[in-house]
Design a protein around this motif. Structure first.
Motif, PDB file in Angstrom:
ATOM      1  N   THR A  85       0.832  -1.204   0.000  1.00 31.89           N
ATOM      2  CA  THR A  85       0.000   0.000   0.000  1.00 31.89           C
ATOM      3  C   THR A  85       0.867   1.254   0.000  1.00 31.89           C
ATOM      4  O   THR A  85       0.708   2.145  -0.839  1.00 31.89           O
ATOM      5  CB  THR A  85      -0.912   0.036   1.233  1.00 31.89           C
ATOM      6  OG1 THR A  85      -1.670  -1.162   1.290  1.00 31.89           O
ATOM      7  CG2 THR A  85      -1.861   1.228   1.175  1.00 31.89           C
ATOM      8  N   MET A  86       1.766   1.269   0.949  1.00 33.21           N
ATOM      9  CA  MET A  86       2.630   2.442   1.114  1.00 33.21           C
ATOM     10  C   MET A  86       3.433   2.698  -0.160  1.00 33.21           C
ATOM     11  O   MET A  86       3.474   3.828  -0.664  1.00 33.21           O
ATOM     12  CB  MET A  86       3.583   2.176   2.283  1.00 33.21           C
ATOM     13  CG  MET A  86       4.372   3.367   2.736  1.00 33.21           C
ATOM     14  SD  MET A  86       3.414   4.452   3.815  1.00 33.21           S
ATOM     15  CE  MET A  86       4.550   5.822   3.984  1.00 33.21           C
ATOM     16  N   HIS A  87       4.034   1.669  -0.661  1.00 31.88           N
ATOM     17  CA  HIS A  87       4.919   1.846  -1.813  1.00 31.88           C
ATOM     18  C   HIS A  87       4.136   2.161  -3.087  1.00 31.88           C
ATOM     19  O   HIS A  87       4.430   3.115  -3.811  1.00 31.88           O
ATOM     20  CB  HIS A  87       5.773   0.597  -2.019  1.00 31.88           C
ATOM     21  CG  HIS A  87       6.702   0.709  -3.183  1.00 31.88           C
ATOM     22  ND1 HIS A  87       6.404   0.203  -4.424  1.00 31.88           N
ATOM     23  CD2 HIS A  87       7.898   1.315  -3.298  1.00 31.88           C
ATOM     24  CE1 HIS A  87       7.390   0.480  -5.248  1.00 31.88           C
ATOM     25  NE2 HIS A  87       8.309   1.147  -4.604  1.00 31.88           N
ATOM     26  N   SER A  88       3.134   1.367  -3.350  1.00 32.00           N
ATOM     27  CA  SER A  88       2.378   1.492  -4.592  1.00 32.00           C
ATOM     28  C   SER A  88       1.588   2.801  -4.661  1.00 32.00           C
ATOM     29  O   SER A  88       1.668   3.547  -5.648  1.00 32.00           O
ATOM     30  CB  SER A  88       1.451   0.280  -4.710  1.00 32.00           C
ATOM     31  OG  SER A  88       0.565   0.434  -5.773  1.00 32.00           O
ATOM     32  N   MET A  89       0.861   3.089  -3.592  1.00 35.42           N
ATOM     33  CA  MET A  89       0.072   4.325  -3.589  1.00 35.42           C
ATOM     34  C   MET A  89       0.972   5.544  -3.454  1.00 35.42           C
ATOM     35  O   MET A  89       0.698   6.603  -4.024  1.00 35.42           O
ATOM     36  CB  MET A  89      -0.952   4.288  -2.445  1.00 35.42           C
ATOM     37  CG  MET A  89      -2.045   3.246  -2.622  1.00 35.42           C
ATOM     38  SD  MET A  89      -3.072   3.532  -4.099  1.00 35.42           S
ATOM     39  CE  MET A  89      -2.470   2.286  -5.218  1.00 35.42           C
ATOM     40  N   GLY A  90       2.048   5.392  -2.724  1.00 34.60           N
ATOM     41  CA  GLY A  90       3.012   6.480  -2.606  1.00 34.60           C
ATOM     42  C   GLY A  90       3.602   6.838  -3.957  1.00 34.60           C
ATOM     43  O   GLY A  90       3.716   8.016  -4.311  1.00 34.60           O
ATOM     44  N   SER A  91       3.944   5.814  -4.717  1.00 39.58           N
ATOM     45  CA  SER A  91       4.510   6.055  -6.049  1.00 39.58           C
ATOM     46  C   SER A  91       3.486   6.726  -6.947  1.00 39.58           C
ATOM     47  O   SER A  91       3.809   7.651  -7.705  1.00 39.58           O
ATOM     48  CB  SER A  91       4.953   4.729  -6.668  1.00 39.58           C
ATOM     49  OG  SER A  91       5.938   4.133  -5.850  1.00 39.58           O
ATOM     50  N   LEU A  92       2.261   6.257  -6.851  1.00 40.93           N
ATOM     51  CA  LEU A  92       1.193   6.850  -7.659  1.00 40.93           C
ATOM     52  C   LEU A  92       1.056   8.335  -7.355  1.00 40.93           C
ATOM     53  O   LEU A  92       0.963   9.169  -8.259  1.00 40.93           O
ATOM     54  CB  LEU A  92      -0.124   6.118  -7.384  1.00 40.93           C
ATOM     55  CG  LEU A  92      -1.388   6.698  -8.015  1.00 40.93           C
ATOM     56  CD1 LEU A  92      -1.235   6.827  -9.519  1.00 40.93           C
ATOM     57  CD2 LEU A  92      -2.594   5.823  -7.691  1.00 40.93           C
ATOM     58  N   LEU A  93       1.044   8.655  -6.078  1.00 41.16           N
ATOM     59  CA  LEU A  93       0.907  10.059  -5.692  1.00 41.16           C
ATOM     60  C   LEU A  93       2.103  10.875  -6.155  1.00 41.16           C
ATOM     61  O   LEU A  93       1.957  11.989  -6.671  1.00 41.16           O
ATOM     62  CB  LEU A  93       0.743  10.168  -4.175  1.00 41.16           C
ATOM     63  CG  LEU A  93      -0.578   9.644  -3.609  1.00 41.16           C
ATOM     64  CD1 LEU A  93      -0.518   9.546  -2.092  1.00 41.16           C
ATOM     65  CD2 LEU A  93      -1.735  10.526  -4.038  1.00 41.16           C
ATOM     66  N   LEU A  94       3.284  10.326  -5.971  1.00 42.50           N
ATOM     67  CA  LEU A  94       4.496  11.054  -6.331  1.00 42.50           C
ATOM     68  C   LEU A  94       4.577  11.324  -7.831  1.00 42.50           C
ATOM     69  O   LEU A  94       4.905  12.425  -8.259  1.00 42.50           O
ATOM     70  CB  LEU A  94       5.725  10.260  -5.904  1.00 42.50           C
ATOM     71  CG  LEU A  94       6.269  10.490  -4.495  1.00 42.50           C
ATOM     72  CD1 LEU A  94       7.505   9.637  -4.262  1.00 42.50           C
ATOM     73  CD2 LEU A  94       6.599  11.964  -4.265  1.00 42.50           C
ATOM     74  N   ASP A  95       4.287  10.290  -8.598  1.00 49.29           N
ATOM     75  CA  ASP A  95       4.469  10.420 -10.039  1.00 49.29           C
ATOM     76  C   ASP A  95       3.229  10.943 -10.745  1.00 49.29           C
ATOM     77  O   ASP A  95       3.305  11.384 -11.893  1.00 49.29           O
ATOM     78  CB  ASP A  95       4.904   9.083 -10.633  1.00 49.29           C
ATOM     79  CG  ASP A  95       6.255   8.653 -10.068  1.00 49.29           C
ATOM     80  OD1 ASP A  95       7.097   9.539  -9.850  1.00 49.29           O
ATOM     81  OD2 ASP A  95       6.448   7.455  -9.813  1.00 49.29           O
ATOM     82  N   GLY A  96       2.108  10.851 -10.069  1.00 45.08           N
ATOM     83  CA  GLY A  96       0.903  11.551 -10.498  1.00 45.08           C
ATOM     84  C   GLY A  96       0.345  11.118 -11.830  1.00 45.08           C
ATOM     85  O   GLY A  96       0.893  10.260 -12.516  1.00 45.08           O
ATOM     86  N   SER A  97      -0.814  11.731 -12.159  1.00 42.42           N
ATOM     87  CA  SER A  97      -1.523  11.330 -13.368  1.00 42.42           C
ATOM     88  C   SER A  97      -0.812  11.839 -14.613  1.00 42.42           C
ATOM     89  O   SER A  97      -1.058  11.389 -15.714  1.00 42.42           O
ATOM     90  CB  SER A  97      -2.938  11.880 -13.337  1.00 42.42           C
ATOM     91  OG  SER A  97      -2.901  13.289 -13.226  1.00 42.42           O
ATOM     92  N   ALA A  98       0.072  12.802 -14.429  1.00 39.77           N
ATOM     93  CA  ALA A  98       0.825  13.316 -15.566  1.00 39.77           C
ATOM     94  C   ALA A  98       2.037  12.433 -15.862  1.00 39.77           C
ATOM     95  O   ALA A  98       2.824  12.722 -16.737  1.00 39.77           O
ATOM     96  CB  ALA A  98       1.290  14.734 -15.295  1.00 39.77           C
ATOM     97  N   GLY A  99       2.119  11.357 -15.100  1.00 38.12           N
ATOM     98  CA  GLY A  99       3.272  10.474 -15.230  1.00 38.12           C
ATOM     99  C   GLY A  99       3.262   9.695 -16.530  1.00 38.12           C
ATOM    100  O   GLY A  99       2.514   9.990 -17.460  1.00 38.12           O
ATOM    101  N   THR A 100       4.097   8.679 -16.557  1.00 34.92           N
ATOM    102  CA  THR A 100       4.308   7.945 -17.803  1.00 34.92           C
ATOM    103  C   THR A 100       3.249   6.875 -18.035  1.00 34.92           C
ATOM    104  O   THR A 100       3.334   6.122 -18.994  1.00 34.92           O
ATOM    105  CB  THR A 100       5.685   7.295 -17.799  1.00 34.92           C
ATOM    106  OG1 THR A 100       5.837   6.560 -16.570  1.00 34.92           O
ATOM    107  CG2 THR A 100       6.768   8.347 -17.897  1.00 34.92           C
ATOM    108  N   GLY A 101       2.298   6.823 -17.138  1.00 35.67           N
ATOM    109  CA  GLY A 101       1.193   5.895 -17.361  1.00 35.67           C
ATOM    110  C   GLY A 101       1.551   4.430 -17.239  1.00 35.67           C
ATOM    111  O   GLY A 101       1.004   3.598 -17.927  1.00 35.67           O
ATOM    112  N   ARG A 102       2.453   4.133 -16.336  1.00 37.79           N
ATOM    113  CA  ARG A 102       2.743   2.700 -16.113  1.00 37.79           C
ATOM    114  C   ARG A 102       1.599   2.066 -15.318  1.00 37.79           C
ATOM    115  O   ARG A 102       0.823   2.766 -14.655  1.00 37.79           O
ATOM    116  CB  ARG A 102       4.076   2.560 -15.386  1.00 37.79           C
ATOM    117  CG  ARG A 102       3.940   2.448 -13.864  1.00 37.79           C
ATOM    118  CD  ARG A 102       5.290   2.236 -13.269  1.00 37.79           C
ATOM    119  NE  ARG A 102       6.083   3.468 -13.376  1.00 37.79           N
ATOM    120  CZ  ARG A 102       6.290   4.269 -12.316  1.00 37.79           C
ATOM    121  NH1 ARG A 102       5.794   3.976 -11.153  1.00 37.79           N
ATOM    122  NH2 ARG A 102       6.980   5.376 -12.438  1.00 37.79           N
ATOM    123  N   THR A 103       1.502   0.736 -15.417  1.00 38.79           N
ATOM    124  CA  THR A 103       0.439   0.057 -14.683  1.00 38.79           C
ATOM    125  C   THR A 103       0.927  -0.232 -13.295  1.00 38.79           C
ATOM    126  O   THR A 103       0.669  -1.184 -12.706  1.00 38.79           O
ATOM    127  CB  THR A 103       0.041  -1.245 -15.383  1.00 38.79           C
ATOM    128  OG1 THR A 103       1.243  -2.012 -15.645  1.00 38.79           O
ATOM    129  CG2 THR A 103      -0.653  -0.940 -16.668  1.00 38.79           C
TER     130      THR A 103
END
Lengths: 218, 218
Positions: free
Chosen positions: B200-218
DNA sequence: TCATTCTGTGAGCAGATGCTTACACTACGA
DNA sequence: TCGTAGTGTAAGCATCTGCTCACAGAATGA
C-alpha cells in the motif's frame, strides 16, 4: 463481563411467574446513544467522564450503568453508532443520484462535508485506547467495514474485473481512507484553508481513483 | 504561564549576590525527555499520569515539575522531541545515499519501517487534546513542519518549477502524510498483513508522487 | 570552612473518577 | 387493587490525579 447485559432481562422476564412493566431499556439506549456518542466525540474517552455523560443525557449515572455494563461498553456502542450513522448518510447521498460513479460522488460529498458532524473524533479517541482489547477489536472491525465500503465503490468506479484489479482497489481504498483522515486532521487543526482542503480531497482522490492510467486532467 | 520556566533561574542566578551549584536542569530535561515521550506514546495523554511518568524516569513527581511547569508542557516537549527525532532519523537515511530521489527513498524507508519506534502514537494522543489551545498549536506547528519537509522532497522528486507545480506538490504532500497515517493505523490495529501494508505504502506512494501526468505505467 | 543554592525524598491535599448501594416511586399485569 | 418489576434520585466509596510543601543532604563558589 461480570454482569449480564441488562437487555437480557427483557426476554427473561417473560418466563417469570408474574411480570409488570415491560422494560424499555432498548428504547432508552437508542435515545441516549447519540448523546453519549457526541460527548465521546467532543471530549475523547478519558474526559468524557461518566458524570459528564449522565449530565448530558439528563439522567443519573446509575441509569447509564443499567444500559451498559461499564464505560467501555458505552464507548464501543458509540463507536458503532457513529459508523452506522455515517453509512446511513452516505447511503442517502448516493440514493439521490447524480453524475459520475458512486465513488466519485462520495468523494465530492466528502470534499464538501468532511468532519461536518464531528463524529470522526471518536475514532481518534479510540486510537488512544488500543491497549484495551475490546476497544481495539471494535475499532478494527469498524475500519474493516469502512474499508470494504470504500473498496466496493472503488471497484465499481474502475470497472475492472479480476484478482489484480481487486487487489489494486484494496490499496486504493486504504489510500483514500488516509486522504480522508489527513483532511480531517487538517480541518481539526486549521492547517489548510477550506478551499485548499477541498482541492486536496478532490484532486488527490481523483488521482487515486483514476490512477496513473487516468486522463491526466489538471 | 503562572510560574516562570525553571530554566530561567539558570540565567538569573548569575545576577545573584552569591551562587553555588550551577543548575543542571537543562541536562536533566534532555535526559528525561525521551523517557517521558515514550510514556506518552505508549499510554496516551490521560493515562500517562504524572506518577507514572515519574516512576519511569526513576524520580519523584516533584522533579518533573521543576523541569516543566505542568503536565501539558511535558507533553508538548515530548511532541517536539518525537518530531525532531523522526527528522534526524530521516536525515541519516538520506545521508547514506542510494538510488532514486530522496522522496522515493524516504517512501521506501517508511514502507519498511513505519511505526517502528511507536512514537507516532503521541500524535494520536495530541489529537485527543485539541481543545487545549497550546497543545493544538504545538500539534499544528508540528504538522506544518512535517508537511513542509515532505513537500520539499516531493518538489525535488517531480523536478517541476512554477506556481502550479508548487501547489500540486502541496496537495501531494498532504496525501502522502495521509497515506502514512492510515498505514500506521493499519499496523496499530493489525488491519493488513505486513506485506500488504508495504505494498500500500509503496504502490500508492509512487502513484501520488508520479501523479496522473506520469508515464502511465500500470 | 561556610553560606547558599541545587537536588532528592516522602508525604499530603483537594478534587475528580468509575462504579455501587439504598431507597422511594411508578406503571403494569393479574 | 395488589404485588411485582421497572425507573429515577441521591448519596457514597475507594481509588486515582495533578500538583505542592516541608525538609534533609549534596555540591559548589567565596
Amino acid at each position: 463481563m461480570s454482569r449480564p447485559l441488562p437487555v437480557l432481562s427483557s426476554s427473561l422476564s417473560h418466563t417469570r411467574t408474574r411480570m409488570a412493566r415491560p422494560n424499555q431499556l432498548h428504547e432508552k439506549r437508542s435515545e441516549l446513544l447519540p448523546i453519549v456518542a457526541k460527548a465521546f466525540a467532543e471530549l475523547g474517552y478519558r474526559r468524557a467522564t461518566t458524570a459528564e455523560l449522565a449530565e448530558r443525557c439528563g439522567v443519573q449515572q446509575n441509569i447509564l450503568y443499567r444500559l451498559w455494563p461499564d464505560k467501555r461498553a458505552m464507548f464501543i456502542a458509540a463507536l458503532g453508532y457513529v459508523f452506522d450513522l455515517a453509512v446511513e448518510i452516505w447511503s442517502r447521498v448516493l440514493a439521490k443520484g447524480g453524475p459520475g460513479t458512486t465513488a466519485a460522488r462520495l468523494l465530492a460529498y466528502e470534499s464538501e462535508n468532511i468532519g461536518k458532524f464531528g463524529n470522526h473524533r471518536i475514532i481518534f479517541a479510540g486510537l488512544n485506547e488500543t491497549d484495551d482489547p475490546e476497544i481495539r477489536a471494535a475499532l478494527a472491525g469498524m475500519y474493516s467495514r469502512y474499508h470494504r465500503f470504500v473498496r466496493d465503490h472503488v471497484v465499481d468506479h474502475r470497472g475492472k474485473r479480476g484478482k489484480a484489479a481487486a487487489e489494486e482497489a484494496d490499496l486504493i481504498a486504504w489510500a483514500i481512507i488516509g486522504l480522508g483522515t489527513v483532511t480531517t486532521i487538517s480541518k481539526e487543526l486549521g492547517l489548510q484553508d477550506p478551499s485548499a482542503r477541498r482541492m486536496t480531497m478532490h484532486s488527490m482522490g481523483s488521482l487515486l481513483l483514476d490512477g496513473s492510467a487516468g486522463t491526466g486532467r489538471t
